[in-house]
Design an enzyme around this catalytic site. Structure first.
Site, mmCIF file in Angstrom:
data_model
loop_
_atom_site.group_PDB
_atom_site.id
_atom_site.type_symbol
_atom_site.label_atom_id
_atom_site.label_comp_id
_atom_site.label_asym_id
_atom_site.label_seq_id
_atom_site.Cartn_x
_atom_site.Cartn_y
_atom_site.Cartn_z
ATOM 1 C CE LYS A 193 -4.702 -1.584 1.566
ATOM 2 N NZ LYS A 193 -5.192 -1.641 2.139
ATOM 3 C CE LYS A 205 -7.964 -8.195 0.056
ATOM 4 N NZ LYS A 205 -9.275 -6.948 0.397
ATOM 5 C CE LYS A 238 -13.511 -2.082 4.381
ATOM 6 N NZ LYS A 238 -12.456 -1.476 4.667
HETATM 7 P P1 ATP Z 1 -8.771 -2.086 2.538
HETATM 8 O O1 ATP Z 1 -8.996 -2.588 0.878
HETATM 9 O O2 ATP Z 1 -9.497 -0.912 2.984
HETATM 10 O O3 ATP Z 1 -7.936 -2.837 3.147
HETATM 11 P P2 ATP Z 1 -10.793 -4.250 2.253
HETATM 12 O O4 ATP Z 1 -11.623 -5.022 1.181
HETATM 13 O O5 ATP Z 1 -9.241 -5.298 2.068
HETATM 14 O O6 ATP Z 1 -10.174 -2.756 2.819
HETATM 15 P P3 ATP Z 1 -10.382 -4.779 4.877
HETATM 16 O O7 ATP Z 1 -11.080 -4.025 5.574
HETATM 17 O O8 ATP Z 1 -8.822 -5.254 5.159
HETATM 18 O O9 ATP Z 1 -11.370 -5.094 3.821
HETATM 19 O O10 ATP Z 1 -10.866 -6.222 5.339
HETATM 20 C C1 ATP Z 1 -12.230 -6.494 6.528
HETATM 21 C C2 ATP Z 1 -12.161 -8.163 6.256
HETATM 22 O O11 ATP Z 1 -12.951 -8.613 4.891
HETATM 23 C C3 ATP Z 1 -10.923 -8.855 6.932
HETATM 24 O O12 ATP Z 1 -11.385 -9.715 7.388
HETATM 25 C C4 ATP Z 1 -10.497 -9.370 5.549
HETATM 26 O O13 ATP Z 1 -10.866 -11.017 5.523
HETATM 27 C C5 ATP Z 1 -12.260 -9.856 4.831
HETATM 28 N N1 ATP Z 1 -12.067 -9.416 2.995
HETATM 29 C C6 ATP Z 1 -11.620 -8.433 2.709
HETATM 30 N N2 ATP Z 1 -11.917 -8.999 1.308
HETATM 31 C C7 ATP Z 1 -11.729 -9.927 0.973
HETATM 32 C C8 ATP Z 1 -11.842 -11.048 0.013
HETATM 33 N N3 ATP Z 1 -11.903 -10.327 -1.201
HETATM 34 N N4 ATP Z 1 -13.200 -11.726 0.046
HETATM 35 C C9 ATP Z 1 -12.954 -12.567 1.069
HETATM 36 N N5 ATP Z 1 -12.982 -11.785 2.714
HETATM 37 C C10 ATP Z 1 -12.136 -10.294 2.754
HETATM 38 MG MG MG Z 2 -7.483 -5.091 3.085
#
Ligand code: ATP
Ligand code: MG
Length: 336
Positions: free
Chosen positions: A119, A207, A210
């Protein structure tokens, strides 16, 4: 003896997506329903983690509450006493413990964190918060002696660090912290799908996230049903013209098969097919159905109930966190 603690956090930095829902929220909500009485559940919104990368601060407060609303719409039984729902920033001990742990954490071990490298990308203007946020995460866990913390691949290093810093503090200052279980044991406890990652629909080699820049390949839980359908029908696939489950050779198609399976469908109905359209259609139908149901339940969530629950939890968690902090302050010679 108090009950062992299961702790999970969902960052409030943007809208939640299908990956968060299927990969994090639903499994935890199911577990909370099944294991009520045996464990203490800490569902928290890590709002202090939200701005390690730039966000719209005008939305932060509501987004934190939105995450809680989403958990409730996903079925979290918030009436249960052992289930606590709180915002990290409302419990000051998180910040204070982070500072203390920072002074015993090494620059080298932080520099090796791959998430920072991914990041931060080597830029000079990346925040120190992004660099050191695993220390805040360690505080989130250690303040409550949480033994069980679900972690995906992107968080395994941070959990290992949490164990390292806890051990370092314990061996220097006496038994202060309970160590969370190692990653392998966490996976055994939470089940095999825990590490499953839904991929981005436009670029299935990464993946769904968000904080994705365009959000074009991300199925947000608040997207309108026709937007969801469009994103799925337009998902990147390949030109092999045969459905098979192979993440290396056919990441896009395999991702659609994963989503299908998570939503109760069967891969076998599509494997070997020459056209991708029917698979996309089936996935779109199932996701739209899920999202429509979710949005309907979200509309019924009562804000007064939520705030009441959150305030009670924040009060209770502050007491636990403060007493742990005091123990550490005493051990370090800050208190007597
Ligand atoms: P960011 O981009 O801000 O890191 P993110 O989508 O990766 O956002 P996180 O806040 O890092 O989300 O993770 C929140 C939860 O969602 C964690 O338990 C993570 O393992 C799960 N998670 C995140 N992305 C995925 C995905 N693509 N598939 C399944 N689980 C996910
Ligand atoms: Mg994340």
């Amino acid at each position: 003896m108090s009950k062992p603690t299961i702790l999970t956090g969902l960052r409030a930095n943007n809208e939640l997506h299908l990956g968060n829902y299927l990969g994090a929220m639903l499994p935890m909500v199911d577990m909370a329903k099944q294991k009520t009485g045996e464990y203490r559940f800490n569902f928290f919104v890590p709002d202090l983690h939200s701005f390690t990368t730039p966000i719209d601060h005008g939305q932060l407060y509501e987004q934190a509450l939105d995450n809680i609303r989403a958990y409730i719409a996903a079925g979290l039984p918030v009436g249960v006493e052992d289930i606590h729902v709180y915002r990290q920033s409302f419990i000051r001990a998180h910040s204070e413990m982070t500072w203390i742990l920072s002074c015993f954490s090494y620059f080298g071990e932080m520099s090796r964190m791959t998430q920072f490298k991914d990041k931060g990308g080597g830029s000079d203007s990346v925040s120190v918060g992004l660099f050191s946020y695993p220390i805040l995460m360690a505080a989130d866990i250690l303040l409550y002696d949480a033994k069980y913390v679900p972690v995906g691949d992107d968080q395994t290093q941070h959990l290992e660090f949490t164990r390292d810093i806890a051990e370092r503090m314990n061996s220097r200052f006496g038994n202060l912290f309970e160590l969370p279980l190692p990653v392998k044991k966490q996976h055994e406890f939470f089940g095999k799908d825990q590490g499953l990652r839904i991929r981005d629909l436009v670029d299935p080699t990464k993946k769904m996230s968000k904080s994705d820049e365009t959000g074009k390949g991300v199925l947000f839980l608040r997207d309108a049903p026709d937007v969801i359908r469009k994103k799925i029908m337009g998902a990147t696939t390949d030109s092999l013209e045969s459905v098979s489950y192979d993440h290396d050779k056919q990441p896009g198609v395999s991702n659609l098969l994963d989503i299908l399976t998570l939503l109760g469908g069967s891969k076998d109905d599509f494997i070997g097919h020459k056209q991708y359209g029917p698979l996309k259609n089936e996935v779109a139908d199932r996701v739209v159905d899920l999202i429509e149901n979710f949005q309907a339940r979200l509309g019924e969530v009562d804000d007064v109930d939520i705030l009441q629950k959150v305030e009670v939890s924040e009060e209770a968690m502050s007491q636990i966190a403060d007493s742990k902090l005091f123990m550490v302050q005493e051990a370090l010679g800050l208190r007597k």
